[in-house]
Design a protein around this motif. Structure first.
Motif, PDB file in Angstrom:
ATOM      1  N   VAL A 197       0.785  -1.070   0.138  1.00  0.00           N
ATOM      2  CA  VAL A 197       0.237  -0.021  -0.133  1.00  0.00           C
ATOM      3  C   VAL A 197       0.738   1.335   0.003  1.00  0.00           C
ATOM      4  CG1 VAL A 197      -1.693  -1.218   1.071  1.00  0.00           C
ATOM      5  CG2 VAL A 197      -0.308   0.087   2.603  1.00  0.00           C
ATOM      6  N   LEU A 198       2.243   1.179  -0.016  1.00  0.00           N
ATOM      7  CA  LEU A 198       3.054   2.384   0.048  1.00  0.00           C
ATOM      8  C   LEU A 198       2.638   3.294  -1.320  1.00  0.00           C
ATOM      9  CD1 LEU A 198       6.543   1.059   1.134  1.00  0.00           C
ATOM     10  CD2 LEU A 198       4.967   2.657   2.215  1.00  0.00           C
ATOM     11  N   GLY A 199       2.538   4.228  -0.845  1.00  0.00           N
ATOM     12  CA  GLY A 199       2.170   5.341  -2.582  1.00  0.00           C
ATOM     13  C   GLY A 199       3.458   5.676  -3.251  1.00  0.00           C
ATOM     14  N   PRO A 200       3.400   6.225  -4.214  1.00  0.00           N
ATOM     15  CA  PRO A 200       4.475   6.096  -5.086  1.00  0.00           C
ATOM     16  C   PRO A 200       5.663   7.101  -4.587  1.00  0.00           C
ATOM     17  CG  PRO A 200       2.539   7.501  -6.013  1.00  0.00           C
ATOM     18  CD  PRO A 200       2.167   6.589  -4.896  1.00  0.00           C
ATOM     19  N   ASP A 201       5.314   8.096  -3.732  1.00  0.00           N
ATOM     20  CA  ASP A 201       6.317   9.006  -3.217  1.00  0.00           C
ATOM     21  C   ASP A 201       6.664   8.447  -1.722  1.00  0.00           C
ATOM     22  OD1 ASP A 201       6.080  10.645  -5.270  1.00  0.00           O
ATOM     23  OD2 ASP A 201       4.405  11.692  -4.326  1.00  0.00           O
ATOM     24  N   GLU A 202       6.380   7.449  -1.266  1.00  0.00           N
ATOM     25  CA  GLU A 202       6.632   7.004  -0.253  1.00  0.00           C
ATOM     26  C   GLU A 202       7.590   5.917  -0.235  1.00  0.00           C
ATOM     27  OE1 GLU A 202       2.731   7.070   2.798  1.00  0.00           O
ATOM     28  OE2 GLU A 202       2.576   5.638   1.047  1.00  0.00           O
ATOM     29  N   SER A 203       8.819   5.551   0.640  1.00  0.00           N
ATOM     30  CA  SER A 203       9.641   4.661   0.632  1.00  0.00           C
ATOM     31  C   SER A 203       9.751   3.750   1.831  1.00  0.00           C
ATOM     32  CB  SER A 203      11.166   5.070   0.273  1.00  0.00           C
ATOM     33  OG  SER A 203      11.547   6.068   1.416  1.00  0.00           O
ATOM     34  N   VAL A 204       9.084   4.204   2.827  1.00  0.00           N
ATOM     35  CA  VAL A 204       9.461   3.652   4.247  1.00  0.00           C
ATOM     36  C   VAL A 204       7.959   3.917   5.120  1.00  0.00           C
ATOM     37  CG1 VAL A 204      10.453   3.221   6.377  1.00  0.00           C
ATOM     38  CG2 VAL A 204      11.825   3.715   4.462  1.00  0.00           C
ATOM     39  N   ALA A 205       7.412   3.012   5.709  1.00  0.00           N
ATOM     40  CA  ALA A 205       6.224   3.284   6.535  1.00  0.00           C
ATOM     41  C   ALA A 205       6.074   1.923   7.582  1.00  0.00           C
ATOM     42  CB  ALA A 205       4.891   3.596   5.651  1.00  0.00           C
ATOM     43  N   ALA A 206       5.470   2.326   8.488  1.00  0.00           N
ATOM     44  CA  ALA A 206       4.815   1.338   9.469  1.00  0.00           C
ATOM     45  C   ALA A 206       3.579   0.991   9.595  1.00  0.00           C
ATOM     46  CB  ALA A 206       5.319   1.819  11.001  1.00  0.00           C
ATOM     47  N   MET A 207       3.026  -0.020   9.792  1.00  0.00           N
ATOM     48  CA  MET A 207       1.777  -0.402   9.752  1.00  0.00           C
ATOM     49  C   MET A 207       0.936   0.713  10.280  1.00  0.00           C
ATOM     50  SD  MET A 207      -0.774  -2.136   8.841  1.00  0.00           S
ATOM     51  CE  MET A 207      -0.536  -3.758   8.200  1.00  0.00           C
ATOM     52  N   ALA A 208       1.258   1.499  11.627  1.00  0.00           N
ATOM     53  CA  ALA A 208       0.140   2.387  12.131  1.00  0.00           C
ATOM     54  C   ALA A 208      -0.082   3.657  11.329  1.00  0.00           C
ATOM     55  CB  ALA A 208       0.911   2.778  13.503  1.00  0.00           C
ATOM     56  N   GLU A 209       0.968   3.673  10.352  1.00  0.00           N
ATOM     57  CA  GLU A 209       0.988   4.838   9.622  1.00  0.00           C
ATOM     58  C   GLU A 209       0.076   4.888   8.233  1.00  0.00           C
ATOM     59  OE1 GLU A 209       5.004   6.733   8.853  1.00  0.00           O
ATOM     60  OE2 GLU A 209       5.675   5.038   9.802  1.00  0.00           O
ATOM     61  N   VAL A 210       0.024   3.333   7.772  1.00  0.00           N
ATOM     62  CA  VAL A 210      -0.981   3.136   6.622  1.00  0.00           C
ATOM     63  C   VAL A 210      -2.070   2.085   6.863  1.00  0.00           C
ATOM     64  CG1 VAL A 210       0.903   3.640   4.958  1.00  0.00           C
ATOM     65  CG2 VAL A 210       0.954   1.371   6.149  1.00  0.00           C
ATOM     66  N   ARG A 211      -2.343   2.384   8.283  1.00  0.00           N
ATOM     67  CA  ARG A 211      -3.542   1.069   8.527  1.00  0.00           C
ATOM     68  C   ARG A 211      -4.527   1.547   7.786  1.00  0.00           C
ATOM     69  NH1 ARG A 211      -2.891  -2.389  12.454  1.00  0.00           N
ATOM     70  NH2 ARG A 211      -1.371  -1.013  13.554  1.00  0.00           N
ATOM     71  N   ALA A 212      -5.197   2.499   7.719  1.00  0.00           N
ATOM     72  CA  ALA A 212      -6.360   2.730   6.888  1.00  0.00           C
ATOM     73  C   ALA A 212      -6.288   2.426   5.509  1.00  0.00           C
ATOM     74  CB  ALA A 212      -6.883   4.317   6.822  1.00  0.00           C
ATOM     75  N   ARG A 213      -5.182   2.452   4.703  1.00  0.00           N
ATOM     76  CA  ARG A 213      -5.159   1.923   3.279  1.00  0.00           C
ATOM     77  C   ARG A 213      -5.024   0.358   3.534  1.00  0.00           C
ATOM     78  NH1 ARG A 213      -0.015   5.014   1.488  1.00  0.00           N
ATOM     79  NH2 ARG A 213      -0.117   6.223   3.275  1.00  0.00           N
ATOM     80  N   ALA A 214      -4.343  -0.089   4.439  1.00  0.00           N
ATOM     81  CA  ALA A 214      -4.251  -1.564   4.469  1.00  0.00           C
ATOM     82  C   ALA A 214      -5.550  -2.252   4.771  1.00  0.00           C
ATOM     83  CB  ALA A 214      -3.089  -1.911   5.787  1.00  0.00           C
ATOM     84  N   VAL A 215      -6.458  -1.432   5.750  1.00  0.00           N
ATOM     85  CA  VAL A 215      -7.712  -2.277   6.062  1.00  0.00           C
ATOM     86  C   VAL A 215      -8.730  -2.223   4.750  1.00  0.00           C
ATOM     87  CG1 VAL A 215     -10.065  -1.712   7.308  1.00  0.00           C
ATOM     88  CG2 VAL A 215      -7.666  -1.748   8.381  1.00  0.00           C
ATOM     89  N   LEU A 216      -8.439  -1.198   3.880  1.00  0.00           N
ATOM     90  CA  LEU A 216      -9.253  -0.856   2.832  1.00  0.00           C
ATOM     91  C   LEU A 216      -8.879  -2.092   1.888  1.00  0.00           C
ATOM     92  CD1 LEU A 216      -9.782   3.061   2.340  1.00  0.00           C
ATOM     93  CD2 LEU A 216     -11.383   1.286   2.941  1.00  0.00           C
ATOM     94  N   LEU A 217      -7.587  -2.253   1.682  1.00  0.00           N
ATOM     95  CA  LEU A 217      -7.051  -3.267   0.716  1.00  0.00           C
ATOM     96  C   LEU A 217      -7.610  -4.726   1.093  1.00  0.00           C
ATOM     97  CD1 LEU A 217      -5.194  -4.016  -1.639  1.00  0.00           C
ATOM     98  CD2 LEU A 217      -3.287  -4.030  -0.231  1.00  0.00           C
ATOM     99  N   ARG A 218      -7.622  -5.065   2.474  1.00  0.00           N
ATOM    100  CA  ARG A 218      -7.921  -6.113   2.691  1.00  0.00           C
ATOM    101  C   ARG A 218      -9.432  -6.293   2.587  1.00  0.00           C
ATOM    102  NH1 ARG A 218      -4.128  -9.576   2.450  1.00  0.00           N
ATOM    103  NH2 ARG A 218      -2.723  -9.841   4.570  1.00  0.00           N
ATOM    104  N   LEU A 219     -10.173  -5.167   2.811  1.00  0.00           N
ATOM    105  CA  LEU A 219     -11.689  -5.286   2.519  1.00  0.00           C
ATOM    106  C   LEU A 219     -11.972  -5.428   0.948  1.00  0.00           C
ATOM    107  CD1 LEU A 219     -12.951  -2.452   4.856  1.00  0.00           C
ATOM    108  CD2 LEU A 219     -13.607  -4.937   5.101  1.00  0.00           C
TER     109      LEU A 219
END
Length: 559
Positions: free
Chosen positions: A441-463
């Motif tokens: 779920v990392l965006g095109p301008d992102e290189s590093v992230a923790a789950m807490a930072e992208v949780r909303a995107r991760a949940v939507l992807l799983r949904l």
């Protein structure tokens, strides 16, 4: 000696390094040594507990060798080939290290009759005789297999070749005594691995600073001396580089043409008459010790990497795994995942991934000492212990540093995902799944992230994945809205998404749509009338928003 059983050996190395094809009813047989098969040498009458590597023997023609190994009371036989019954004529295994099959017993094993028995027959034969039959991959080099097995069968290796490095200190002392001057042993990067401590031998200030910092201070003059040293085949006398420095007697340490390091002796004018000869002998011994240290380190890395691989897929026993990884019971951990962007399908993608593994391991070991890293399907995973409340911040900085360094070294963008912290090693698989999801779920301008930072995107992807798998979850008014827009040229679906994204704020939704608020109201009113949706029902609004966002893939200007 701490003898390992066959079961412990399999648990230590496991797949893919070693596959069990047939074994005695119990895996408690002790394994005492690892032998290389030589078709031209007499077969041992007795070798209880030995593990025989069947070099130069076809995997499907090992039946006769099984008989001989069982008669010698060996613990097992290792052949090259697939971990299952072969097809056709069996699996080829060419000679290794010049050990061909020659005459006598070798010819019998390589004959068509031997090949016809097949690997399945050899396995059945091994079971009958109480002998373990194991296989290694077709592309496995026998010398590497021998290194792994011999190291695992012998004393349990230290994390970084500690025993061998301890011997280097003893060697430095012995060389200093024989040569007559304070001695250091360095690696090719001018890091000091060991030094002597003989009383009365002078040590100048540059050497003292190097020992304290474990690194030779860099300078153009030093660089030139190392160039001269590594171009020479024997001892070299080096002049002092400053008034506060004494001259040196040095020699490069080599093995098989490879430079492994160097020995340096402080020369205060009182070195022994045979100092150069003694130093040459010391370099020869240092080469053996450095090779042993490297072999122990390679073995340790393989073992911890394979252990982490099994932790990630849930097949390792957590308590034993934690102990072998040096983690105290109940230590919180998290998984960091590193991947090359767009390099998986490249011709050199596999080589680049291996280099990424080395870079990640190097950076992690610099911070955590002994460390578990492994490459799985193009992704490098590292297991990070969480010692305190600020560990997450430090680990994010570590991931950023690795991404930056690896990107520069490999000239390929690298991305990293940090999974959630889990309370113990038993839950590592969940943190690995988190880290994989972050990479997705990392965006095109992102290189590093923790789950807490992208949780909303991760949940939507799983949904999105969950909704797409079930017919009843993909049905609903969203399909009618999208179809109506396609047939009538309206923009009701995007208007609904913007309005719902804006928290039902009409003015904000209108700004995102670049229309007047009245236009936005009109579209919503028409959607209610034409399609019969109830926007006053919060449940219907929630389901409609989820389906339009996930299944239709619509986003507002702010998303």
């Amino acid at each position: 000696m701490d003898t390992r059983t066959l079961g412990e050996l399999l648990d230590t190395l496991g797949e893919p390094a070693l596959r069990l094809l047939a074994a005695p009813s119990r895996l408690t047989s002790p394994v005492t040594e690892v032998l290389l098969y030589d078709a031209h040498a007499p077969f041992p009458d007795r070798a209880p507990g030995a593990l025989l590597l069947a070099v130069g023997v076809r995997a499907g023609a090992a039946g006769a060798l099984v008989d001989e190994a069982a008669a010698a009371r060996m613990a097992g036989l290792v052949v090259r080939g697939e971990g299952g019954p072969p097809s056709g004529q069996g699996l080829e295994d060419g000679p290794s290290s010049g050990q061909g099959l020659g005459h006598g017993r070798g010819q019998e094993l390589a004959s068509g009759q031997g090949r016809g028995q097949g690997l399945a027959d050899a396995a059945a034969r091994a079971r009958e005789r109480g002998l373990a039959l194991l296989t290694v991959d077709e592309d496995a080099a026998w010398h590497h297999v021998h290194l792994l097995l011999a190291g695992a069968v012998g004393a349990r290796p230290s994390p970084a070749g500690g025993a061998a490095l301890g011997d280097l200190f003893s060697l430095a002392g012995a060389v200093a005594t024989a040569v007559g001057g304070a001695t250091v042993i360095e690696d090719p990067r001018q890091r000091i691995l060991a030094h002597s401590t003989i009383p009365g031998q002078p040590v100048d200030e540059p050497r003292r600073q190097g020992i304290l910092g474990r690194q030779v201070p860099g300078s153009p003059e030093n660089t030139e001396q190392y160039r001269v040293l590594f171009a020479s085949q024997g001892p070299v006398r080096m002049p002092a580089l400053s008034a506060e420095e004494l001259p040196r007697l040095a020699i490069a340490v080599r093995a098989g043409g490879e430079t492994l390091g160097s020995l340096w002796v402080v020369d205060d004018g009182t070195l022994a008459p045979d100092a150069e000869e003694a130093l040459t002998q010391g370099a020869s011994t240092a080469a053996l010790l450095l090779l042993r240290a490297r072999a122990a380190q390679e073995l340790s890395r393989h073992m911890t990497g394979d252990l982490l691989r099994r932790l990630l897929d849930g097949t390792a026993e957590p308590t034993t795994a934690a102990e072998r990884l040096g983690l105290a019971p109940g230590t919180p951990v998290r998984v960091a995942a590193f991947a090359l962007e767009g390099a998986a399908g490249a011709p050199d993608g596999e080589q680049a991934a291996l280099r990424l593994l080395d870079l990640v391991r190097l950076q992690c070991e610099a911070r955590y000492g002994r460390h578990a890293c492994v490459l799985v399907d193009g992704v490098v995973y590292a297991l990070l212990p969480v010692a305190d409340g600020r560990a997450g911040e430090r680990q994010r900085r570590l991931a950023e540093d690795i991404v930056r360094r690896a990107g520069q070294a490999l000239r390929v963008p690298v991305r990293a995902g940090l999974g959630d912290v889990v309370p113990e090693v038993a839950e590592v698989r969940g943190s690995r799944e988190d880290a994989d999801l972050v990479l997705r779920v990392l965006g095109p301008d992102e290189s590093v992230a923790a789950m807490a930072e992208v949780r909303a995107r991760a949940v939507l992807l799983r949904l999105t994945e969950l909704l797409g798998e079930r017919r009843e979850l993909t049905a609903g008014a969203w399909r009618d809205i999208v179809a109506y827009d396609a047939g009538h040229g309206t923009d009701y679906a995007r208007t609904l998404v913007c309005w719902l994204d804006a928290g039902c704020d009409m003015a904000r939704a209108a700004r995102w749509l670049a229309v007047h608020p009245n236009t936005c109201r009109y579209r919503l009113r028409q959607a209610r009338t034409q399609l019969g949706i109830d926007l006053d029902d919060p449940d219907e609004r929630l389901v409609l928003w989820l389906q339009l966002r996930t299944l239709a893939g619509l986003r507002s200007a702010c998303a």
